[in-house]
Design an enzyme around this catalytic site. Structure first.
Site, PDB file in Angstrom:
ATOM      1  N   GLY A  71       1.108  -1.312  -0.155  1.00  0.00           N
ATOM      2  CA  GLY A  71       0.008  -0.182  -0.164  1.00  0.00           C
ATOM      3  C   GLY A  71       0.725   1.336   0.075  1.00  0.00           C
ATOM      4  O   GLY A  71       0.291   2.545   0.818  1.00  0.00           O
ATOM      5  N   LEU A  72       1.733   1.561  -0.811  1.00  0.00           N
ATOM      6  CA  LEU A  72       2.595   2.199  -1.136  1.00  0.00           C
ATOM      7  C   LEU A  72       3.155   2.994   0.602  1.00  0.00           C
ATOM      8  O   LEU A  72       3.231   4.103   0.864  1.00  0.00           O
ATOM      9  CB  LEU A  72       2.215   3.507  -2.386  1.00  0.00           C
ATOM     10  CG  LEU A  72       2.086   3.067  -2.915  1.00  0.00           C
ATOM     11  CD1 LEU A  72       1.080   4.470  -4.464  1.00  0.00           C
ATOM     12  CD2 LEU A  72       3.207   2.630  -3.666  1.00  0.00           C
ATOM     13  N   CYS A 129       1.809   1.543  -9.351  1.00  0.00           N
ATOM     14  CA  CYS A 129       0.916   0.635  -8.649  1.00  0.00           C
ATOM     15  C   CYS A 129      -0.638  -0.121  -8.511  1.00  0.00           C
ATOM     16  O   CYS A 129      -1.212   1.175  -8.110  1.00  0.00           O
ATOM     17  CB  CYS A 129       1.557   1.027  -7.500  1.00  0.00           C
ATOM     18  SG  CYS A 129       1.091  -0.013  -5.815  1.00  0.00           S
ATOM     19  N   ASN A 192       5.649  -2.659 -13.436  1.00  0.00           N
ATOM     20  CA  ASN A 192       5.052  -3.202 -11.775  1.00  0.00           C
ATOM     21  C   ASN A 192       4.766  -4.300 -11.756  1.00  0.00           C
ATOM     22  O   ASN A 192       4.777  -4.624 -13.062  1.00  0.00           O
ATOM     23  CB  ASN A 192       4.016  -2.154 -12.175  1.00  0.00           C
ATOM     24  CG  ASN A 192       4.301  -1.525 -10.439  1.00  0.00           C
ATOM     25  OD1 ASN A 192       4.613  -2.333  -9.516  1.00  0.00           O
ATOM     26  ND2 ASN A 192       4.644  -0.122 -10.008  1.00  0.00           N
ATOM     27  N   GLY A 218       7.322 -11.874  -9.637  1.00  0.00           N
ATOM     28  CA  GLY A 218       7.827 -13.148  -9.933  1.00  0.00           C
ATOM     29  C   GLY A 218       7.487 -13.897 -10.796  1.00  0.00           C
ATOM     30  O   GLY A 218       7.806 -13.068 -11.766  1.00  0.00           O
TER      31      GLY A 218
END
Lengths: 306, 270
Positions: A71-72, A129, A192, A218
């Site tokens: 959540g940044l 994000c 991202n 990943g």
């Protein structure tokens, strides 16, 4: 064999760069990555104000890699100066990329102006994000026109090199990258996390992440990231920091052949801890020797020459 | 994520409860797990007693999440577990060890005492608490065959004063070959310094705000080296811990902001 990379005028001793969001909370932690072989590091994304992020659970593994909804979180651009100074004391010459974002375009510009005065070599704009949609709406990088406007506005106030961090969750990433290039971005960071995704615990019968959904990275992201880098390389002239599921040397070489000049490293830490930077660089050297390359730049984008 | 039903809840002391879970965890002493209480939080927790069929989490009421655990969790309720994670205590070649447990830092000492006594290592436990009521696991340590010495702030049992006063006396005997500690950080600073003064190795167990638990997010990195408490720790050599400028001075919150060890805003002069 030369594995050093000159990227936007910055000298990286090797192509591995710690990706934003990993081990970037403190300057000492970033310096620790340099000491363990990273060619450069990217700090955690900073906004204007401190952000606590989402409650735990925030980071989980699954067989395909990682899912996160941190959540940044971050201490805010003004408090962050201490960490950049600490990093510079511990690693005076190592390449450092400062990552920033804003709740809206106005905030992004203000944060960018401050970051431009910090001891960072380059500024990465986190436009992508996927974990804060509820709060901030769709990421900027999911819209080519919003990306164009953001780069244009930031370019006016920032002298340092800018890299636009893009989202894989778009129809045509080449167009988004081209818009960033046209407005003066010096580089592209791609990509991202994808998604968002969700994991449900079958015994609790509910999503595990407190935010319910989170960005997927990943191994599961890798083939998508390779395609994105390939498409971006075709669309623009500016160099690329290729990021997304690089777990080992083979994945790294794949990304270089797709068009990446530098390699964003994150999930590989789960497999080989901080040795991953050296392991990946060693594997690239070994490949260069076997395949007859003398400089790593000769390999960039070779998958396009067919 | 592993999900288990709580088998038993034990009231250990004011504000400390033990939750017994039927599962062979196979953790080493000093390792920790992330404990998930859905809808509330997920927090790092040290591991107490372990057997071939069970493990115990002894949880002190220390914040919002642990307060809710005390209030809501009872027998049959489900909790999620990730781990075990982290570097454990090590005791290769040790013959005569001292464990210093302060308050809610005592549970991992229990697991350490279990393994050490089973290996035939002479184990002395120094327990500290505010009052005799706050002394944890005295009986269990005795049953394991440890020698026990206690200190209370009010003198209601044992030595009146700090548990570290007892440590000094033990070290003066000159027979101890390692000191292990978990508890309030300022106590651990004193323990590590005392051990250093007597030229004896020590191992301390640190606690920091954690998110991932396995060394990638960077939330628990400590200033000085940037080492990760979750992966490079939580157990550190006392000498190494003392080289970190933040040991005994400050920690970080969820945003990464430096805060005091008591969780309050940091004195800017530090």
């Amino acid at each position: 064999m030369n594995v050093s990379v000159k990227f936007c005028g910055i000298d990286f001793p090797n192509p591995t760069v710690l990706a934003s969001g990993y081990l970037g909370v403190t300057g000492a932690s970033l310096a620790n990555c340099i000491n363990n072989g990273a060619g450069g590091v990217t700090g955690k994304t900073l906004f204007m104000e401190p952000r606590p992020g989402h409650p735990n659970p925030t980071v989980l593994t699954f067989p395909g890699g990682l899912i996160n909804a941190v959540g940044l979180c971050g201490e805010g651009i003004k408090n962050g100066i201490h960490e950049f100074k600490k990093f510079r004391e511990m690693a005076p010459d190592a390449p450092l990329i400062g990552s920033i974002a804003g709740k809206n375009l106005k905030e992004l510009i203000e944060v960018a102006e401050i970051m431009d005065t910090y001891p960072v070599d380059m500024i990465e704009l986190n436009l992508s994000c996927p974990n804060v949609d509820d709060e901030m709406g769709r990421p900027i990088a999911c819209d080519p026109l919003m990306t164009r406007d953001a780069i244009k506005a930031v370019r006016k106030v920032v002298k340092k090199p800018i890299s636009a961090k893009l989202s894989p969750n778009v129809q045509n990433i080449g167009i988004v990258a081209k818009n960033a290039e046209n407005e003066g971005a010096d580089a592209i960071t791609a990509v991202n996390t994808m998604g968002p995704g969700m994991l449900i615990d079958i015994k609790m019968r509910r999503p595990i992440l407190s935010n319910k959904v989170g960005g997927v990275s990943g191994m599961a992201l890798h083939p998508i990231a390779v395609r994105c880098v390939y498409d971006i390389y075709k669309a623009v002239q500016i160099p690329i920091i290729a990021t997304g599921g690089i777990m080992n040397g083979k994945d790294a070489i794949e990304m270089i052949l797709a068009g990446g000049s530098l390699l964003g490293i994150g999930c590989a830490i789960t497999a080989n801890d901080l040795n991953c930077f050296t392991m990946i660089t060693d594997k690239i050297r070994e490949y260069m020797k076997e395949e007859g390359f003398t400089d790593i730049s000769e390999m960039v984008g070779l998958a396009h020459e067919i | 994520m592993l999900v288990f039903k709580i088998k038993k809840v034990i009231d250990e002391a004011p504000d400390v409860k033990s939750y017994v879970i039927e599962h062979k965890l196979n953790a080493k002493p000093g390792q920790f797990v992330m404990v998930w209480m859905p809808g509330v939080d997920e927090v790092p927790m040290s591991i107490g007693l372990q057997t071939d069929t069970e493990f115990t989490l002894s949880i002190a009421k220390a914040g919002d999440c642990t307060a809710l655990m005390h209030e809501k969790l009872s027998v049959g309720d489900k909790i999620g577990i990730r781990g075990p994670f982290g570097k454990p205590f090590t005791f290769e070649g040790k013959k005569n060890i001292v464990l210093v447990g302060g308050g809610c830092g005592t549970p991992p000492m229990l697991n350490l005492a279990q393994v050490a006594t089973a290996k035939g290592i002479k184990t002395t436990v120094l327990l500290g608490g505010r009052t005799s009521e706050h002394l944890l696991f005295e009986k269990t340590f005795k049953e394991l065959g440890c020698e026990i010495k206690v200190a209370t702030d009010d003198g209601s049992k044992g030595h009146k004063g700090y548990v570290t006063d007892l440590l000094k006396k033990e070290l003066e005997k000159g027979e101890v070959d390692c000191v292990y500690t978990c508890g309030p950080e300022l106590m651990m600073v004193t323990v590590a310094r005392l051990a250093q003064d007597f030229n004896i190795p020590s191992q301390v167990s640190l606690e920091r705000f954690m998110k991932c638990g396995f060394g990638i997010c960077g939330q628990c990195c400590i200033d000085g080296t940037g080492l990760r408490v979750c992966k490079d720790g939580p157990v550190f050599d006392g000498e190494i811990a003392l080289k970190h400028q933040e040991f005994g001075k400050y920690k970080r919150d969820s945003a990464g902001l430096m805060i005091g060890l008591d969780g309050c805003a940091l004195d800017k002069n530090l």
